[in-house]
Write a protein that holds these residues in place. Structure first.
Motif, PDB file in Angstrom:
ATOM      1  N   LYS A   1     106.641 -12.863  24.061  1.00  0.00           N
ATOM      2  CA  LYS A   1     107.436 -12.033  23.160  1.00  0.00           C
ATOM      3  C   LYS A   1     107.161 -10.549  23.405  1.00  0.00           C
ATOM      4  O   LYS A   1     108.067  -9.731  23.351  1.00  0.00           O
ATOM      5  N   GLN A   2     105.896 -10.214  23.643  1.00  0.00           N
ATOM      6  CA  GLN A   2     105.519  -8.848  23.977  1.00  0.00           C
ATOM      7  C   GLN A   2     104.695  -8.877  25.260  1.00  0.00           C
ATOM      8  O   GLN A   2     103.882  -9.761  25.466  1.00  0.00           O
ATOM      9  N   SER A   3     104.926  -7.879  26.104  1.00  0.00           N
ATOM     10  CA  SER A   3     104.192  -7.817  27.360  1.00  0.00           C
ATOM     11  C   SER A   3     102.782  -7.302  27.127  1.00  0.00           C
ATOM     12  O   SER A   3     102.481  -6.667  26.109  1.00  0.00           O
ATOM     13  N   LEU A   4     101.920  -7.557  28.088  1.00  0.00           N
ATOM     14  CA  LEU A   4     100.534  -7.093  27.998  1.00  0.00           C
ATOM     15  C   LEU A   4     100.503  -5.575  27.986  1.00  0.00           C
ATOM     16  O   LEU A   4      99.741  -4.958  27.220  1.00  0.00           O
ATOM     17  N   ALA A   5     101.328  -4.936  28.796  1.00  0.00           N
ATOM     18  CA  ALA A   5     101.358  -3.465  28.844  1.00  0.00           C
ATOM     19  C   ALA A   5     101.827  -2.887  27.509  1.00  0.00           C
ATOM     20  O   ALA A   5     101.288  -1.894  27.031  1.00  0.00           O
ATOM     21  N   ALA A   6     102.825  -3.522  26.898  1.00  0.00           N
ATOM     22  CA  ALA A   6     103.326  -3.032  25.607  1.00  0.00           C
ATOM     23  C   ALA A   6     102.256  -3.153  24.533  1.00  0.00           C
ATOM     24  O   ALA A   6     102.084  -2.239  23.700  1.00  0.00           O
ATOM     25  N   LEU A   7     101.525  -4.253  24.534  1.00  0.00           N
ATOM     26  CA  LEU A   7     100.483  -4.434  23.543  1.00  0.00           C
ATOM     27  C   LEU A   7      99.340  -3.441  23.756  1.00  0.00           C
ATOM     28  O   LEU A   7      98.756  -2.954  22.790  1.00  0.00           O
ATOM     29  N   ARG A   8      99.048  -3.140  25.001  1.00  0.00           N
ATOM     30  CA  ARG A   8      97.995  -2.161  25.283  1.00  0.00           C
ATOM     31  C   ARG A   8      98.431  -0.767  24.823  1.00  0.00           C
ATOM     32  O   ARG A   8      97.635  -0.010  24.293  1.00  0.00           O
TER      33      ARG A   8
ATOM     34  N   PHE B   1      90.706   0.240  41.945  1.00  0.00           N
ATOM     35  CA  PHE B   1      91.063   0.248  40.527  1.00  0.00           C
ATOM     36  C   PHE B   1      89.800  -0.073  39.720  1.00  0.00           C
ATOM     37  O   PHE B   1      88.880  -0.714  40.224  1.00  0.00           O
ATOM     38  N   SER B   2      89.776   0.348  38.462  1.00  0.00           N
ATOM     39  CA  SER B   2      88.615   0.018  37.629  1.00  0.00           C
ATOM     40  C   SER B   2      88.991  -0.003  36.153  1.00  0.00           C
ATOM     41  O   SER B   2      89.996   0.577  35.729  1.00  0.00           O
ATOM     42  N   ILE B   3      88.154  -0.695  35.387  1.00  0.00           N
ATOM     43  CA  ILE B   3      88.123  -0.613  33.926  1.00  0.00           C
ATOM     44  C   ILE B   3      86.707  -0.222  33.550  1.00  0.00           C
ATOM     45  O   ILE B   3      85.736  -0.789  34.082  1.00  0.00           O
ATOM     46  N   LEU B   4      86.555   0.739  32.648  1.00  0.00           N
ATOM     47  CA  LEU B   4      85.237   1.179  32.193  1.00  0.00           C
ATOM     48  C   LEU B   4      84.914   0.572  30.835  1.00  0.00           C
ATOM     49  O   LEU B   4      85.812   0.171  30.085  1.00  0.00           O
ATOM     50  N   ASP B   5      83.625   0.547  30.520  1.00  0.00           N
ATOM     51  CA  ASP B   5      83.209  -0.065  29.261  1.00  0.00           C
ATOM     52  C   ASP B   5      83.841   0.614  28.055  1.00  0.00           C
ATOM     53  O   ASP B   5      84.173  -0.048  27.063  1.00  0.00           O
ATOM     54  N   GLY B   6      84.053   1.924  28.119  1.00  0.00           N
ATOM     55  CA  GLY B   6      84.690   2.618  27.002  1.00  0.00           C
ATOM     56  C   GLY B   6      86.147   2.262  26.825  1.00  0.00           C
ATOM     57  O   GLY B   6      86.704   2.414  25.724  1.00  0.00           O
ATOM     58  N   GLU B   7      86.783   1.779  27.890  1.00  0.00           N
ATOM     59  CA  GLU B   7      88.188   1.366  27.833  1.00  0.00           C
ATOM     60  C   GLU B   7      88.336  -0.101  27.431  1.00  0.00           C
ATOM     61  O   GLU B   7      89.421  -0.526  27.013  1.00  0.00           O
ATOM     62  N   TRP B   8      87.277  -0.854  27.592  1.00  0.00           N
ATOM     63  CA  TRP B   8      87.339  -2.291  27.385  1.00  0.00           C
ATOM     64  C   TRP B   8      87.799  -2.701  25.992  1.00  0.00           C
ATOM     65  O   TRP B   8      88.609  -3.645  25.878  1.00  0.00           O
ATOM     66  N   PRO B   9      87.352  -2.095  24.892  1.00  0.00           N
ATOM     67  CA  PRO B   9      87.797  -2.589  23.583  1.00  0.00           C
ATOM     68  C   PRO B   9      89.317  -2.638  23.427  1.00  0.00           C
ATOM     69  O   PRO B   9      89.856  -3.626  22.904  1.00  0.00           O
ATOM     70  N   SER B  10      90.021  -1.612  23.882  1.00  0.00           N
ATOM     71  CA  SER B  10      91.481  -1.641  23.738  1.00  0.00           C
ATOM     72  C   SER B  10      92.109  -2.625  24.718  1.00  0.00           C
ATOM     73  O   SER B  10      93.092  -3.303  24.389  1.00  0.00           O
ATOM     74  N   VAL B  11      91.552  -2.724  25.928  1.00  0.00           N
ATOM     75  CA  VAL B  11      92.044  -3.701  26.898  1.00  0.00           C
ATOM     76  C   VAL B  11      91.829  -5.118  26.358  1.00  0.00           C
ATOM     77  O   VAL B  11      92.723  -5.971  26.421  1.00  0.00           O
ATOM     78  N   LYS B  12      90.654  -5.364  25.813  1.00  0.00           N
ATOM     79  CA  LYS B  12      90.340  -6.678  25.255  1.00  0.00           C
ATOM     80  C   LYS B  12      91.272  -7.031  24.107  1.00  0.00           C
ATOM     81  O   LYS B  12      91.786  -8.172  24.031  1.00  0.00           O
ATOM     82  N   SER B  13      91.515  -6.094  23.219  1.00  0.00           N
ATOM     83  CA  SER B  13      92.396  -6.354  22.082  1.00  0.00           C
ATOM     84  C   SER B  13      93.790  -6.750  22.544  1.00  0.00           C
ATOM     85  O   SER B  13      94.402  -7.677  21.995  1.00  0.00           O
ATOM     86  N   ALA B  14      94.306  -6.070  23.564  1.00  0.00           N
ATOM     87  CA  ALA B  14      95.633  -6.407  24.087  1.00  0.00           C
ATOM     88  C   ALA B  14      95.642  -7.806  24.690  1.00  0.00           C
ATOM     89  O   ALA B  14      96.594  -8.577  24.491  1.00  0.00           O
ATOM     90  N   PHE B  15      94.597  -8.157  25.427  1.00  0.00           N
ATOM     91  CA  PHE B  15      94.505  -9.505  25.977  1.00  0.00           C
ATOM     92  C   PHE B  15      94.539 -10.545  24.856  1.00  0.00           C
ATOM     93  O   PHE B  15      95.255 -11.550  24.950  1.00  0.00           O
ATOM     94  N   GLU B  16      93.742 -10.341  23.831  1.00  0.00           N
ATOM     95  CA  GLU B  16      93.659 -11.327  22.757  1.00  0.00           C
ATOM     96  C   GLU B  16      95.001 -11.504  22.064  1.00  0.00           C
ATOM     97  O   GLU B  16      95.389 -12.631  21.718  1.00  0.00           O
TER      98      GLU B  16
ATOM     99  N   LEU C   1      97.456 -13.331  24.563  1.00  0.00           N
ATOM    100  CA  LEU C   1      97.139 -14.740  24.767  1.00  0.00           C
ATOM    101  C   LEU C   1      97.328 -15.592  23.517  1.00  0.00           C
ATOM    102  O   LEU C   1      97.322 -16.826  23.614  1.00  0.00           O
ATOM    103  N   SER C   2      97.514 -14.971  22.372  1.00  0.00           N
ATOM    104  CA  SER C   2      97.711 -15.726  21.138  1.00  0.00           C
ATOM    105  C   SER C   2      98.953 -16.604  21.245  1.00  0.00           C
ATOM    106  O   SER C   2      99.997 -16.166  21.751  1.00  0.00           O
ATOM    107  N   PRO C   3      98.897 -17.854  20.762  1.00  0.00           N
ATOM    108  CA  PRO C   3     100.094 -18.715  20.801  1.00  0.00           C
ATOM    109  C   PRO C   3     101.305 -18.082  20.116  1.00  0.00           C
ATOM    110  O   PRO C   3     102.446 -18.361  20.493  1.00  0.00           O
ATOM    111  N   GLU C   4     101.061 -17.215  19.125  1.00  0.00           N
ATOM    112  CA  GLU C   4     102.166 -16.577  18.413  1.00  0.00           C
ATOM    113  C   GLU C   4     102.957 -15.612  19.288  1.00  0.00           C
ATOM    114  O   GLU C   4     104.064 -15.201  18.932  1.00  0.00           O
ATOM    115  N   ASN C   5     102.399 -15.239  20.454  1.00  0.00           N
ATOM    116  CA  ASN C   5     103.100 -14.313  21.342  1.00  0.00           C
ATOM    117  C   ASN C   5     104.054 -15.021  22.305  1.00  0.00           C
ATOM    118  O   ASN C   5     104.683 -14.369  23.138  1.00  0.00           O
TER     119      ASN C   5
END
Length: 236
Positions: A227-234, A197-212, A215-219
Motif C-alpha cells: 500500500k505504501q512504498s518503503l521510500a514513502a514510509l521513510r 553506500f552506507s547506513i550509519l547508526d544515527g540513521e538506523w532508527p528512522s530506517v528501522k521504523s520504515a522497515f517495520e 513489513l507489517s501485514p497491514e501494508n
C-alpha cells in the motif's frame, strides 16, 4: 554535535564516548515473519539453492558476482563448501518460511569489530525470492542484528557501478550513496568501478521504523501488493 579540537584549535572529529570493540556476528539464525536467515550449511542448503537458481535460466543473477552460474549441483556444492568454510565472509542462507526451502544467500563481510563497521554482500536472490517481501525482510533482519544486537556504527553496501538493480536496491533499502571507487577491481576479465553506500547508526532508527511499517501485514492488500512504498514510509 560539534567536533572536538586539539590544543591548536584544529577540529578532530565527533567524539564517540565509551566506545568499545563490538562482537563478531554470532552463527545463529535470524527469524522474521516471512523468512529465516541462517548460517549457510551446504549439506542442508545446496540442493534447494541450486534448484531455485535454475529458474534464472539465462544466468543473469551471476552477471555482477565473482563467479558464473552453475549448471550442475556438484560444482555448486563445492563452491558453497569453499564459501562457507571461512568466518569472513560469513555466508547465510535465506529460508522461505512458507516452504521451508532455501531461496537465496547473503553474507556479512569485511567485518571490523574494532571500528564497528560491517558490510553486507555476496547477495544472490533466486527468482523465488526476488521482488518479494521476504527479500526485503532478509535485509532488515541482517541490519537489525548489526545495529541493535551488536552495536555496529556503520553498515555498508558495495556493488559494481554498472549494476543498476543493485544500486536501486541499496537506495530503496535506505542506504546513502557515498561515491564510486574507479577501477577498484578486475573480475571476469573486466574492470569494476565500485559504488559505495552506507547506513550509519544515527540513521538506523528512522530506517528501522520504515522497515517495520512496510513489513507489517497491514501494508499489503489481499493480493499481496504494497500500500505504501518503503521510500514513502521513510520520508514520512
Amino acid at each position: 554535535m560539534t567536533d572536538h579540537q586539539n590544543s591548536h584549535g584544529q577540529p578532530t572529529g565527533h567524539p564517540v564516548p565509551g566506545w568499545t570493540t563490538r562482537p563478531v556476528p554470532p552463527a545463529t539464525a535470524m527469524t522474521g515473519r516471512l523468512c529465516r536467515v541462517e548460517p549457510l550449511v551446504p549439506g542442508d542448503h545446496a540442493a534447494d539453492l541450486f534448484e531455485a537458481n535454475r529458474e534464472d535460466a539465462g544466468g543473469l543473477n551471476w552477471t555482477y558476482l565473482g563467479v558464473d552460474g552453475f549448471t550442475e549441483l556438484a560444482p555448486y556444492r563445492a563452491w558453497l563448501d569453499k564459501m562457507a568454510a571461512g568466518a569472513d565472509p560469513m555466508f547465510h542462507a535465506i529460508i522461505d518460511l512458507a516452504t521451508g526451502r532455501a531461496v537465496g544467500i547473503a553474507s556479512y563481510l569485511r567485518i571490523d569489530p574494532a571500528n564497528g563497521v560491517i558490510e553486507v554482500g555476496h547477495i544472490n536472490y533466486s527468482p523465488r525470492l526476488q521482488q518479494r517481501p521476504a527479500a526485503t525482510e532478509a535485509m532488515f533482519l541482517m541490519m537489525r542484528r548489526a545495529f541493535d544486537e551488536l552495536g555496529y556504527r556503520r553498515y555498508e553496501w558495495k556493488c559494481d557501478d554498472r549494476n543498476l538493480p543493485s544500486r536501486a536496491a541499496a537506495q530503496r533499502l535506505g542506504f546513502t550513496y557515498e561515491g564510486t571507487f574507479r577501477q577498484a577491481l578486475v573480475y571476469k576479465g573486466r574492470n569494476r568501478d565500485t559504488a559505495w553506500f552506507s547506513i550509519l547508526d544515527g540513521e538506523w532508527p528512522s530506517v528501522k521504523s520504515a522497515f517495520e511499517r512496510w513489513l507489517s501485514p497491514e501494508n499489503f492488500d489481499a493480493a499481496g501488493r504494497q500500500k505504501q512504498s518503503l521510500a514513502a514510509l521513510r520520508s514520512a
